[in-house]
Design an enzyme around this catalytic site. Structure first.
Site, short mmCIF file in Angstrom:
data_model
loop_
_atom_site.label_atom_id
_atom_site.label_comp_id
_atom_site.label_asym_id
_atom_site.label_seq_id
_atom_site.Cartn_x
_atom_site.Cartn_y
_atom_site.Cartn_z
N GLY A 1 0.87 -1.18 0.00
CA GLY A 1 0.00 0.00 0.00
C GLY A 1 0.89 1.22 0.00
O GLY A 1 1.37 1.64 1.05
N ARG B 1 -1.00 -2.48 -5.10
CA ARG B 1 -1.96 -3.15 -5.99
C ARG B 1 -1.67 -2.81 -7.45
O ARG B 1 -1.61 -3.68 -8.29
CB ARG B 1 -3.38 -2.75 -5.59
CG ARG B 1 -4.47 -3.66 -6.07
CD ARG B 1 -5.74 -3.46 -5.23
NE ARG B 1 -5.96 -2.03 -4.97
CZ ARG B 1 -6.77 -1.26 -5.69
NH1 ARG B 1 -7.45 -1.77 -6.68
NH2 ARG B 1 -6.91 0.02 -5.39
N SER B 2 -1.48 -1.52 -7.73
CA SER B 2 -1.05 -1.19 -9.10
C SER B 2 0.46 -0.93 -9.06
O SER B 2 0.94 -0.15 -8.24
CB SER B 2 -1.79 0.03 -9.63
OG SER B 2 -1.44 1.16 -8.87
N ASN C 1 -5.65 3.48 10.39
CA ASN C 1 -6.52 3.84 11.52
C ASN C 1 -7.70 2.89 11.57
O ASN C 1 -8.82 3.24 11.25
CB ASN C 1 -7.04 5.28 11.35
CG ASN C 1 -6.07 6.31 11.89
OD1 ASN C 1 -5.37 6.07 12.87
ND2 ASN C 1 -6.05 7.47 11.26
N SER D 1 1.06 7.65 14.16
CA SER D 1 0.66 9.05 14.08
C SER D 1 1.81 9.92 13.63
O SER D 1 2.97 9.66 13.95
CB SER D 1 0.16 9.54 15.43
OG SER D 1 -0.16 10.92 15.33
N LYS E 1 -4.50 4.59 19.74
CA LYS E 1 -4.42 5.54 18.62
C LYS E 1 -5.76 6.26 18.43
O LYS E 1 -5.82 7.45 18.15
CB LYS E 1 -4.01 4.83 17.32
CG LYS E 1 -4.02 5.74 16.08
CD LYS E 1 -3.12 6.94 16.25
CE LYS E 1 -2.88 7.82 15.06
NZ LYS E 1 -3.86 8.08 14.07
N HIS F 1 -5.95 8.84 21.02
CA HIS F 1 -5.03 9.91 20.56
C HIS F 1 -5.77 10.84 19.60
O HIS F 1 -5.71 12.07 19.73
CB HIS F 1 -3.81 9.28 19.88
CG HIS F 1 -3.00 10.23 19.04
ND1 HIS F 1 -3.40 10.67 17.80
CD2 HIS F 1 -1.81 10.85 19.28
CE1 HIS F 1 -2.51 11.51 17.30
NE2 HIS F 1 -1.52 11.63 18.19
N ASN F 2 -6.48 10.27 18.65
CA ASN F 2 -7.18 11.10 17.68
C ASN F 2 -8.31 11.89 18.32
O ASN F 2 -8.57 13.03 17.95
CB ASN F 2 -7.71 10.24 16.53
CG ASN F 2 -6.62 9.90 15.53
OD1 ASN F 2 -5.45 9.84 15.88
ND2 ASN F 2 -7.00 9.68 14.28
N GLU G 1 -6.71 14.69 19.85
CA GLU G 1 -6.33 15.57 18.73
C GLU G 1 -7.51 16.47 18.32
O GLU G 1 -7.35 17.69 18.16
CB GLU G 1 -5.88 14.68 17.56
CG GLU G 1 -5.66 15.37 16.22
CD GLU G 1 -5.32 14.34 15.12
OE1 GLU G 1 -4.41 13.52 15.31
OE2 GLU G 1 -5.99 14.36 14.05
N HIS H 1 -36.95 2.47 40.25
CA HIS H 1 -35.57 2.07 39.92
C HIS H 1 -34.67 1.93 41.14
O HIS H 1 -33.52 1.56 41.00
CB HIS H 1 -34.97 3.05 38.92
CG HIS H 1 -35.64 3.00 37.58
ND1 HIS H 1 -35.65 1.87 36.80
CD2 HIS H 1 -36.36 3.93 36.89
CE1 HIS H 1 -36.32 2.11 35.68
NE2 HIS H 1 -36.78 3.35 35.72
#
Ligand code: 6PG
Length: 480
Positions: free
Chosen positions: A9, A33-34, A102, A128, A182, A185-186, A189, A451
């Site tokens: 990739g 892939r290509s 991700n 990251s 992660k 983390h985002n 962010e 309740h």
């Protein structure tokens, strides 16, 4: 020679990561892939180090030394599964597949389990740092087995960012732990970015400052406690002038924030775990509101306050906003770490929060000087119930809280939305309140739904006969 590591990739993140491996002396197998992307990488950057390009997946796998280590850098979701399926057929027991995208941690848990049944190690790995981080040293958050980390870890540590000689990479925990961390983390962010945006809005609309002046303020803040990558790039973005119109860049960009889902996952997961990540949630909602075209089209119909803000002492106001930003940012981290603790308990991970703070000091998007303080806080007390209770942070917030309150109150009075400043302050006040109004909610719940509730003065579970004589009974049927 056989390759030490493989990358499949080769979009920007994948090729930059491959170049990083190669430039650190690892023989790096590359595949896409290509094939044109693979040849483009070799043509343009073949000089970075030793690459072994392959056109087919079979050749790619064959080009690697065993146990093979392959990093998958494709789109999260379906494309990742497709690559895993294809490679799994070609791998042997003991090989290590690493997902550097991700991915949702639950997908990682599922994929790890499936791979393990075939004897293959699957490492969900948060990475990251964007394009530049991938190339020059990202922060790396690998999950998966300890065994996989033993052979993979040294390679990842070598290409990661380093702070004070320490790599920004550590084994986070088993299966999905790396992608979970992660994800959080985002979320942090998102909160950090929204806080900075709110600060900018306050300085601009509250104090009437221009983007270029605000850029100076951020550059100045970046020399102090708030020193961080996001503050640094904010100054750069605010300085930018549009070549075509001569206007500030921020004035020619459509004010609708995009998102790809990791912030949403952080909040969804927190809701499931019952952890209040209010600052992170408000930052996701703020992006949502910014993109709510239909609703925002009615903006002109909604009246605002009669009084605009009149900031008298600009320097004092700038300092108030700085302290409010700092305090709110601490809340965002406190909430994020709470979610990590809850996730670890739920999914049976041993996550060292101090180590997480340590590897976030460099490479990643939320890298900031104050992560050193977080690392220290958890080193001093590994069981810390909230980051806000660490003496250093209690002190920062207590020194900043008057400023924080002035900013939130002023913003509310003058109609400038500050969802993360305000919700973080509300969270802080909630946390320091001895008795919350939740007792009343318990009463309401008991009234309409039996309740039940607990009492402050004795053990047991109680119910009041609201539609009867309003006497109290104990849940097991005995009147106390
Ligand atoms: C990073 C970033 C990176 C990316 C996210 C957020 O740590 O390098 O978090 O993963 O910027 O995908 O993107 P969105 O803002 O589009 O959700």
């Amino acid at each position: 020679p056989k390759a030490d590591i493989g990358v499949t990739g080769l979009a920007v993140m994948g090729s930059n990561l491959a170049r990083n491996f190669a430039s650190k002396g690892f023989v790096t197998a590359v595949h896409n892939r290509s094939y044109s992307k693979t040849t483009a990488l070799i043509d343009e950057h073949g000089g970075d180090g030793q690459f072994v390009p392959s056109e087919s997946a079979a050749d790619f796998v064959a080009s690697l030394a065993t146990p093979r280590k392959i990093i998958i850098m494709v789109k999260a979701g379906g494309p990742t599964d497709a690559v895993i399926d294809e490679l799994s057929e070609l791998l042997e027991p003991g090989d290590i597949l690493i997902d550097g995208g991700n991915a949702l941690f639950e997908d990682t848990i599922r994929r790890e389990k499936a791979a393990r049944e075939k004897g293959i190690h699957f490492v969900g790995c948060g990475i990251s740092g964007g394009e530049e981080g991938a190339l020059k040293g990202p922060s790396i958050m690998p999950g998966g087995s300890k065994e996989a980390y033993a052979s993979l870890g040294p390679i990842l540590e070598k290409i990661s960012a380093h702070v004070d000689g320490e790599p920004c990479c550590t084994h986070i925990g088993t299966d999905g732990a790396g992608h979970f961390v992660k994800m959080v983390h985002n979320g942090i962010e998102y909160a950090d970015m929204q806080l900075i945006a709110e600060a900018y809005d306050l300085l601009r609309r509250g104090a009437g400052m221009e983007p270029a002046e605000i850029a100076e303020v951020f550059a100045e803040w970046n020399r102090g406690d708030l020193d961080s990558f996001l503050i640094e790039i904010t100054a750069e973005v605010l300085k930018q002038v549009d070549a075509e119109t001569g206007k500030p860049f921020v004035d020619v960009v459509v004010d609708a924030a995009g998102m790809k889902g990791t912030g949403t996952w952080t909040v969804q997961t927190a809701l499931t775990l019952g952890i209040p990540v209010t600052g992170i949630a408000e930052s996701v909602f703020a992006r949502g509101l910014s993109s709510s075209t239909k609703q925002r089209a009615g903006a002109g119909n909604l009246p605002g306050p009669s009084q605009p803000w009149s900031v008298k002492d600009r320097d004092a106001f700038v300092e108030d906003v700085r302290l409010a930003l700092y305090a709110s940012k601490i809340v965002a981290y406190a909430q994020g770490f709470d979610e990590i603790v809850a996730g670890a308990a739920q999914y049976d991970w041993e996550i060292d929060r101090g180590a997480v703070a340590r590897i976030w000091r460099g490479g990643c998007i939320i890298r900031a000087r104050f992560l050193n303080r977080i690392t220290e806080a958890y080193a001093d007390n590994p069981e810390l119930a909230s980051l806000l209770f660490a003496p250093f942070f209690t002190d920062v917030v207590s020194k900043g809280q008057d400023s924080w309150r002035r900013v939130v109150a002023g913003a509310a009075q003058s109609g400038i939305p500050t969802p993360v400043f305000a919700s973080s302050l509300a969270y802080y006040d909630g946390l320091r309140t001895e008795r919350l109004p939740a007792a009343l909610i318990q009463g309401q719940r008991d009234f309409f739904g039996a309740h039940t509730y607990q009492r402050v003065d004795k053990e047991g579970t109680f119910h009041t006969l609201w539609s009867g004589d309003r006497s109290e009974i104990q849940e097991d049927g005995h009147t106390p």
